[in-house]
Write a protein that holds these residues in place. Structure first.
Motif, PDB file in Angstrom:
ATOM      1  N   ASN A   1     -71.561  20.777 -39.270  1.00 42.20           N
ATOM      2  CA  ASN A   1     -70.741  19.632 -38.877  1.00 42.20           C
ATOM      3  C   ASN A   1     -69.489  19.513 -39.744  1.00 42.20           C
ATOM      4  O   ASN A   1     -68.409  19.198 -39.240  1.00 42.20           O
ATOM      5  CB  ASN A   1     -71.555  18.340 -38.913  1.00 42.20           C
ATOM      6  N   GLN A   2     -69.632  19.778 -41.026  1.00 41.40           N
ATOM      7  CA  GLN A   2     -68.473  19.732 -41.915  1.00 41.40           C
ATOM      8  C   GLN A   2     -67.484  20.846 -41.559  1.00 41.40           C
ATOM      9  O   GLN A   2     -66.279  20.606 -41.492  1.00 41.40           O
ATOM     10  CB  GLN A   2     -68.916  19.864 -43.368  1.00 41.40           C
ATOM     11  N   ALA A   3     -67.977  22.044 -41.310  1.00 39.80           N
ATOM     12  CA  ALA A   3     -67.104  23.177 -41.002  1.00 39.80           C
ATOM     13  C   ALA A   3     -66.306  22.967 -39.720  1.00 39.80           C
ATOM     14  O   ALA A   3     -65.127  23.315 -39.655  1.00 39.80           O
ATOM     15  CB  ALA A   3     -67.925  24.461 -40.909  1.00 39.80           C
ATOM     16  N   VAL A   4     -66.939  22.404 -38.709  1.00 38.92           N
ATOM     17  CA  VAL A   4     -66.249  22.226 -37.420  1.00 38.92           C
ATOM     18  C   VAL A   4     -65.475  20.922 -37.354  1.00 38.92           C
ATOM     19  O   VAL A   4     -64.713  20.686 -36.420  1.00 38.92           O
ATOM     20  CB  VAL A   4     -67.208  22.342 -36.207  1.00 38.92           C
ATOM     21  N   GLY A   5     -65.671  20.048 -38.335  1.00 40.39           N
ATOM     22  CA  GLY A   5     -64.971  18.780 -38.343  1.00 40.39           C
ATOM     23  C   GLY A   5     -65.581  17.746 -37.422  1.00 40.39           C
ATOM     24  O   GLY A   5     -64.920  16.855 -36.919  1.00 40.39           O
ATOM     25  N   TYR A   6     -66.900  17.872 -37.232  1.00 35.15           N
ATOM     26  CA  TYR A   6     -67.605  16.938 -36.360  1.00 35.15           C
ATOM     27  C   TYR A   6     -67.914  15.661 -37.114  1.00 35.15           C
ATOM     28  O   TYR A   6     -68.465  15.681 -38.211  1.00 35.15           O
ATOM     29  CB  TYR A   6     -68.908  17.556 -35.849  1.00 35.15           C
ATOM     30  N   ILE A   7     -67.540  14.548 -36.534  1.00 32.25           N
ATOM     31  CA  ILE A   7     -67.825  13.241 -37.133  1.00 32.25           C
ATOM     32  C   ILE A   7     -68.811  12.521 -36.220  1.00 32.25           C
ATOM     33  O   ILE A   7     -68.523  12.278 -35.052  1.00 32.25           O
ATOM     34  CB  ILE A   7     -66.533  12.399 -37.290  1.00 32.25           C
ATOM     35  N   ALA A  43     -63.020  18.167 -33.237  1.00 35.38           N
ATOM     36  CA  ALA A  43     -63.881  19.196 -33.811  1.00 35.38           C
ATOM     37  C   ALA A  43     -63.557  20.549 -33.177  1.00 35.38           C
ATOM     38  O   ALA A  43     -63.295  20.637 -31.982  1.00 35.38           O
ATOM     39  CB  ALA A  43     -65.338  18.837 -33.575  1.00 35.38           C
ATOM     40  N   THR A  44     -63.564  21.593 -34.000  1.00 34.30           N
ATOM     41  CA  THR A  44     -63.279  22.944 -33.521  1.00 34.30           C
ATOM     42  C   THR A  44     -64.420  23.861 -33.915  1.00 34.30           C
ATOM     43  O   THR A  44     -64.725  24.001 -35.103  1.00 34.30           O
ATOM     44  CB  THR A  44     -61.960  23.460 -34.135  1.00 34.30           C
ATOM     45  N   TRP A  45     -65.039  24.492 -32.915  1.00 34.66           N
ATOM     46  CA  TRP A  45     -66.194  25.347 -33.171  1.00 34.66           C
ATOM     47  C   TRP A  45     -65.830  26.523 -34.064  1.00 34.66           C
ATOM     48  O   TRP A  45     -64.754  27.099 -33.957  1.00 34.66           O
ATOM     49  CB  TRP A  45     -66.768  25.888 -31.858  1.00 34.66           C
TER      50      TRP A  45
END
Length: 121
Positions: free
Chosen positions: A111-117, A2-4
């Protein structure tokens, strides 16, 4: 990984109510604390937050404590640049949950924007 990143028209960080941020004096200078408190408006929202467009009216000129930048986080919170990404993601998730809820559209968008799963368990 994930990237902020900041998610436009979220505004969770613009909810400045000091009642929800009891440790302000630990990382704001007295001058910054005075500025911070002067920015708290109706319902705890920043006076510079346009609640219609959900955007900051002073974004290019916002105070240091409103910036997610490596040198700011290192100085204010003691977070080294290598830890900034994960720390910023956690901070945003906590703030979004507190303002909008953990199942809110804002949380899903962030979460979708940063790629957080999300991982259960």
């Amino acid at each position: 990984m994930a990237t902020w990143q900041c998610v436009k028209q979220c505004g969770a960080c613009c909810h400045l109510d000091p009642a929800y941020r009891p440790d302000l004096d630990e990382y704001l200078s007295p001058e910054e604390m005075e500025l911070y408190l002067s920015m708290v408006g109706e319902g705890g929202w920043c006076v510079n937050f346009d609640r219609t467009t959900r955007e900051c009216r002073i974004y290019p000129y916002r105070p240091r404590f409103c910036r997610v930048e490596a040198e700011v986080f290192e100085d204010m919170y003691g977070i080294c640049p290598e830890e900034l990404n994960d720390f910023a993601i956690e901070c945003c998730q906590e703030q979004i949950e507190g303002v909008y809820g953990d199942r809110s559209l804002e949380m899903l968008r962030f979460n979708q924007a940063v790629g957080y799963i999300y991982k259960e368990g």
